[in-house]
Design an enzyme around this catalytic site. Structure first.
Site: not given
Ligand code: PEP
Length: 253
Positions: A176, A170, A98, A13, A216, A100, A15
């Site tokens: 993040g 997630e 997601h 992803n 992460s 976010e 973003k």
């Molecule tokens: C994501 O944006 O779905 C995500 C898992 O980000 P990160 O790996 O940076 O935590």
């Protein structure tokens, strides 16, 4: 899902990162690094990079998708993108729900449910994201939150279409932040989702629906996460922006 027979899914992803030239540079760089990967590799790029990414990914094992779409088929919704616009440029999948988007754009489970249905009827594979916040986890609500997100986001989706849905667990506190769930924590949440799917949609759906972990993930944590019995793949944000680090995660699968 029988892990011995299933191919892991490793999804990126990006973003709100990468211009066209950066997209081109990434794909050129990663192609040889993942040429022998056994994983199915998905990359969710910004809308502006879709066409370029699809063209560059031809004859590679990269599958290109989008990070969002609207639930309407078309209409007067300034700034929005419809599912058929995504398939028209060659997108094969779309991230839906997601955290976010839930957090900054107030997306509800009902809206997410409409998008899942629209994606499925448009031949776009939905990659549905679910996960609890730290507050919810600490107050013992994780399972309730996951159950509600699953039941409301998948409400009235035909059982026969569910085989085309991918779920990503997630935990919001891990996205993040650099703090990944441990492999045990991730497995526990995935196992709960698997059981919940089995209870509500039957053993076949539960057994075939891929459950990805996201939050992460880094090259040095990928293999242990992928080794868990209910984890069928990974969704990677930050570490997917660099071709070398994303390739290391892909090759861990
Ligand atoms: C994501 O944006 O779905 C995500 C898992 O980000 P990160 O790996 O940076 O935590």
């Amino acid at each position: 899902m029988d892990k011995k027979q299933s191919v892991p899914i490793i999804a990126a992803n990006w973003k709100m990162y990468k211009t066209l030239s950066e997209t081109e540079q990434f794909i050129t760089q990663i192609k040889p690094l993942i040429a022998k990967a056994k994983a199915r590799v998905l990359v969710a790029v910004p809308f502006t990079s879709l066409k370029t990414a699809v063209d560059l990914a031809k004859d590679t094992n990269l599958i290109i998708g989008a990070q969002n779409m609207n639930d309407a088929s078309e209409g007067a919704f300034t700034g929005e993108i419809a599912a058929k616009m995504l398939t028209d440029v060659g997108a094969k999948f779309v991230l839906i729900g997601h955290s976010e988007r839930r957090q900054y754009f107030n997306e509800s489970n009902a809206f997410i449910n409409r998008k899942v249905k629209r994606a499925l009827e448009s031949n776009l594979q939905p990659l549905l994201c679910i996960g609890e916040t730290l507050k919810e986890r600490e107050s013992g609500e994780m399972e309730d939150v996951l159950a509600t997100q699953l039941s409301e986001s998948l409400q009235d989706v035909e059982t026969s279409s569910l085989k085309n849905v991918i779920i990503a667990y997630e935990p919001v506190w891990a996205i993040g932040t650099g703090i990944s769930a441990t492999a045990d924590m991730a497995q526990q949440a995935h196992h709960f989702c698997r059981e919940y799917l089995a209870q509500h949609w039957g053993a076949e759906v539960a057994g075939t629906m891929p459950l990805l972990y996201g939050g992460s993930v880094k090259p040095n944590t990928a293999a242990e996460l992928l080794g868990q019995s209910d984890i069928n793949g990974l969704l990677v944000g930050g570490a997917s922006l660099d071709a070398t680090s994303f390739a290391a995660i892909v090759n861990a699968g």
